[in-house]
Design an enzyme around this catalytic site. Structure first.
Site, PDB file in Angstrom:
ATOM      1  CD  GLU A 196     -49.609  44.780   2.292  1.00 57.81           C
ATOM      2  OE1 GLU A 196     -50.536  45.564   2.017  1.00 57.81           O
ATOM      3  OE2 GLU A 196     -49.271  44.548   3.289  1.00 57.81           O
ATOM      4  CD  GLU A 249     -48.527  49.590   4.670  1.00 63.31           C
ATOM      5  OE1 GLU A 249     -47.676  49.822   4.803  1.00 63.31           O
ATOM      6  OE2 GLU A 249     -49.444  48.882   3.801  1.00 63.31           O
ATOM      7  N   GLY A 289     -50.850  48.628   0.123  1.00 64.56           N
ATOM      8  CA  GLY A 289     -51.609  47.619  -0.314  1.00 64.56           C
ATOM      9  C   GLY A 289     -51.469  47.562  -1.822  1.00 64.56           C
ATOM     10  CB  ALA A 333     -55.747  50.124   1.724  1.00 70.44           C
TER      11      ALA A 333
HETATM   12  C1  HXC Z   1     -57.314  57.380  -0.261  1.00 71.35           C
HETATM   13  C2  HXC Z   1     -55.738  58.703  -1.548  1.00 71.35           C
HETATM   14  C3  HXC Z   1     -54.479  57.551  -1.237  1.00 71.35           C
HETATM   15  C4  HXC Z   1     -55.252  56.668  -0.448  1.00 71.35           C
HETATM   16  C5  HXC Z   1     -53.958  58.924  -2.604  1.00 71.35           C
HETATM   17  N1  HXC Z   1     -55.089  59.323  -2.466  1.00 71.35           N
HETATM   18  N2  HXC Z   1     -53.568  57.791  -1.902  1.00 71.35           N
HETATM   19  N3  HXC Z   1     -57.073  58.466  -1.090  1.00 71.35           N
HETATM   20  N4  HXC Z   1     -56.302  56.416  -0.068  1.00 71.35           N
HETATM   21  N5  HXC Z   1     -54.277  55.612  -0.095  1.00 71.35           N
HETATM   22  C6  HXC Z   1     -55.886  60.523  -2.997  1.00 71.35           C
HETATM   23  C7  HXC Z   1     -55.512  61.833  -2.345  1.00 71.35           C
HETATM   24  O1  HXC Z   1     -56.090  61.965  -1.137  1.00 71.35           O
HETATM   25  C8  HXC Z   1     -55.918  62.730  -3.544  1.00 71.35           C
HETATM   26  O2  HXC Z   1     -57.213  63.120  -3.333  1.00 71.35           O
HETATM   27  C9  HXC Z   1     -55.621  62.132  -4.641  1.00 71.35           C
HETATM   28  O3  HXC Z   1     -55.387  60.912  -4.212  1.00 71.35           O
HETATM   29  C10 HXC Z   1     -54.320  62.348  -4.939  1.00 71.35           C
HETATM   30  O4  HXC Z   1     -53.295  62.494  -4.075  1.00 71.35           O
HETATM   31  P1  HXC Z   1     -52.180  63.529  -3.601  1.00 71.35           P
HETATM   32  O5  HXC Z   1     -51.742  63.295  -2.337  1.00 71.35           O
HETATM   33  O6  HXC Z   1     -52.628  64.854  -3.996  1.00 71.35           O
HETATM   34  O7  HXC Z   1     -50.964  63.367  -4.680  1.00 71.35           O
HETATM   35  P2  HXC Z   1     -49.566  63.578  -4.552  1.00 71.35           P
HETATM   36  O8  HXC Z   1     -49.504  64.834  -3.880  1.00 71.35           O
HETATM   37  O9  HXC Z   1     -49.021  63.338  -5.710  1.00 71.35           O
HETATM   38  O10 HXC Z   1     -48.793  62.292  -3.635  1.00 71.35           O
HETATM   39  C11 HXC Z   1     -49.173  60.962  -4.033  1.00 71.35           C
HETATM   40  C12 HXC Z   1     -48.861  60.106  -2.950  1.00 71.35           C
HETATM   41  C13 HXC Z   1     -49.815  60.381  -1.699  1.00 71.35           C
HETATM   42  C14 HXC Z   1     -47.534  60.242  -2.410  1.00 71.35           C
HETATM   43  C15 HXC Z   1     -48.972  58.558  -3.391  1.00 71.35           C
HETATM   44  O11 HXC Z   1     -51.319  60.397  -2.144  1.00 71.35           O
HETATM   45  C16 HXC Z   1     -49.821  59.701  -0.469  1.00 71.35           C
HETATM   46  O12 HXC Z   1     -48.834  59.426   0.472  1.00 71.35           O
HETATM   47  N6  HXC Z   1     -50.790  58.598  -0.369  1.00 71.35           N
HETATM   48  C17 HXC Z   1     -50.993  57.705   0.461  1.00 71.35           C
HETATM   49  C18 HXC Z   1     -50.142  56.606   0.386  1.00 71.35           C
HETATM   50  C19 HXC Z   1     -50.203  55.559   1.509  1.00 71.35           C
HETATM   51  O13 HXC Z   1     -49.971  56.104   2.862  1.00 71.35           O
HETATM   52  N7  HXC Z   1     -50.489  54.300   1.160  1.00 71.35           N
HETATM   53  C20 HXC Z   1     -50.771  53.514   2.353  1.00 71.35           C
HETATM   54  C21 HXC Z   1     -52.221  53.211   2.609  1.00 71.35           C
HETATM   55  S1  HXC Z   1     -52.584  52.330   3.927  1.00 71.35           S
HETATM   56  P3  HXC Z   1     -58.178  64.231  -2.740  1.00 71.35           P
HETATM   57  O14 HXC Z   1     -59.392  64.251  -3.140  1.00 71.35           O
HETATM   58  O15 HXC Z   1     -57.819  64.351  -1.336  1.00 71.35           O
HETATM   59  O16 HXC Z   1     -57.308  65.414  -3.362  1.00 71.35           O
HETATM   60  C22 HXC Z   1     -52.602  50.561   3.172  1.00 71.35           C
HETATM   61  C23 HXC Z   1     -52.668  49.692   4.356  1.00 71.35           C
HETATM   62  C24 HXC Z   1     -52.802  48.398   3.554  1.00 71.35           C
HETATM   63  O17 HXC Z   1     -52.259  50.382   1.940  1.00 71.35           O
HETATM   64  C25 HXC Z   1     -53.211  47.178   4.565  1.00 71.35           C
HETATM   65  C26 HXC Z   1     -53.779  46.082   3.703  1.00 71.35           C
HETATM   66  C27 HXC Z   1     -54.204  46.221   2.402  1.00 71.35           C
END
Ligand code: HXC
Length: 290
Positions: free
Chosen positions: A144, A164, A141, A98
């Site tokens: 999921e 999360e 997400g 998400a």
């Molecule tokens: C918003 C995101 C994002 C996310 C990545 N980006 N994941 N933006 N929400 N979930 C954005 C980053 O901010 C960045 O943009 C760009 O995508 C590239 O990401 P990087 O981090 O620079 O890439 P990398 O170093 O290759 O790392 C990849 C990654 C990391 C390991 C996937 O991005 C990451 O850990 N993302 C978060 C994953 C996460 O926590 N997912 C769960 C979310 S909570 P900018 O513009 O900043 O450079 C969830 C709750 C679900 O899903 C609830 C119900 C649906």
């Protein structure tokens, strides 16, 4: 027990600021989408392909993308020429979860009123089989969403995770429920409580994905599987999908009873008659979806 790889803690960097998101452009009813690409695939154009296409955010799921995804799924659902759907992302990310930037400043009141995650599970109401073709990250997400599909194929570099907990929250679109049912309590607990990711190979070993392919072959293979499904009777395919899905909701006795009823119901279709007659007459069945 599968070993788990350690994720980079990018979430904390994301949380440092909660920027405003640009408003999404509107799209035309015919499928002029901003965050997804749709196409008809397969030799008979009977497979609907949806590709998540928000590369700058690694296909992070936010409401405008979900709205487009739902519209595309409903369009393929209504299209009688489509027999199965493939959902994919990019080679780097199926979906990185998400959108944390969108969620960042949401209040409990906003969430509890049902506005966050509105209509995120429409995909589970699609009657046609949906295959998730997962390359790269399927996190939070994103994982999921893949688990809401009927079959998961993975590229050999795919990574699945529910990180999360690292953001101070928990899965909210089925992660604690679907993942646990599929991979069992110990691995689900480990993934959800540590936020560690598993590889495609570990996901296959745990039963989360059914097949693994080289990255560049994945979507083609998923389309081939979807074509096989689409060449069968659509109505009987729907019955089979309903019966398998019932296994997640019912006791064994209830499920067996339902399965028998659905099995008997296939005898009300022309396609059951055609399928069996074709076997007896040593020819290929010509299903009419009736
Ligand atoms: C918003 C995101 C994002 C996310 C990545 N980006 N994941 N933006 N929400 N979930 C954005 C980053 O901010 C960045 O943009 C760009 O995508 C590239 O990401 P990087 O981090 O620079 O890439 P990398 O170093 O290759 O790392 C990849 C990654 C990391 C390991 C996937 O991005 C990451 O850990 N993302 C978060 C994953 C996460 O926590 N997912 C769960 C979310 S909570 P900018 O513009 O900043 O450079 C969830 C709750 C679900 O899903 C609830 C119900 C649906």
């Amino acid at each position: 027990m599968a070993s788990l790889s350690t994720p980079m803690l990018r979430g904390s960097a994301l949380l440092r600021r909660c920027p405003r998101l640009p408003a999404a452009r509107s799209y035309a009813a015919g499928g002029n989408f901003e965050y997804i690409i749709t196409e008809k695939k397969g030799k008979a154009n009977n497979v609907g392909l949806v590709q998540l296409n928000r590369p700058k955010a690694l296909n992070a799921l936010f409401q405008p993308l979900i709205n487009e995804l739902n519209q595309a799924l409903m369009t393929f659902q209504k299209d009688p020429s489509i027999g199965a759907i493939v959902l994919t992302g990019s080679e780097k990310a199926f979906a990185a979860g998400a959108d944390i930037k969108e969620m960042c400043d949401k209040t409990f009141q906003y969430c509890y009123s049902g506005k966050l995650l509105k209509d995120w599970d429409i995909i589970t109401q699609i009657k046609k089989p949906v295959i998730a073709a997962v390359n790269g990250y399927a996190l939070g997400g994103g994982c999921e969403l893949a688990m809401m599909c009927d079959i998961i194929y993975a590229g050999e570099k795919a990574q699945f995770g529910q990180p999360e907990i690292l953001l101070g929250t928990i899965p909210g679109a089925g992660g604690t429920q679907r993942l646990t049912r599929v991979v069992g309590k110990s691995l689900a607990m480990e993934m959800i409580l540590t936020g560690d990711r598993i590889s495609a190979q570990e996901a296959k070993q745990a039963g989360l994905v059914s097949k693994i392919f080289p990255v560049e072959k994945l979507v083609e293979e998923a389309i081939q599987c979807a074509e096989k499904i689409a060449n069968n009777s659509k109505i009987v395919t729907e019955m089979a999908k309903d019966s398998v899905n019932a296994a997640f909701e019912m006791t064994l006795a209830e499920g067996l009873k339902l399965e028998k009823k659905i099995f008997y119901s296939t005898f009300a279709t022309d396609d059951r008659k055609e399928g069996m007659s074709a076997f007896v007459e040593k020819r290929k069945a010509d299903f009419k979806d009736k």
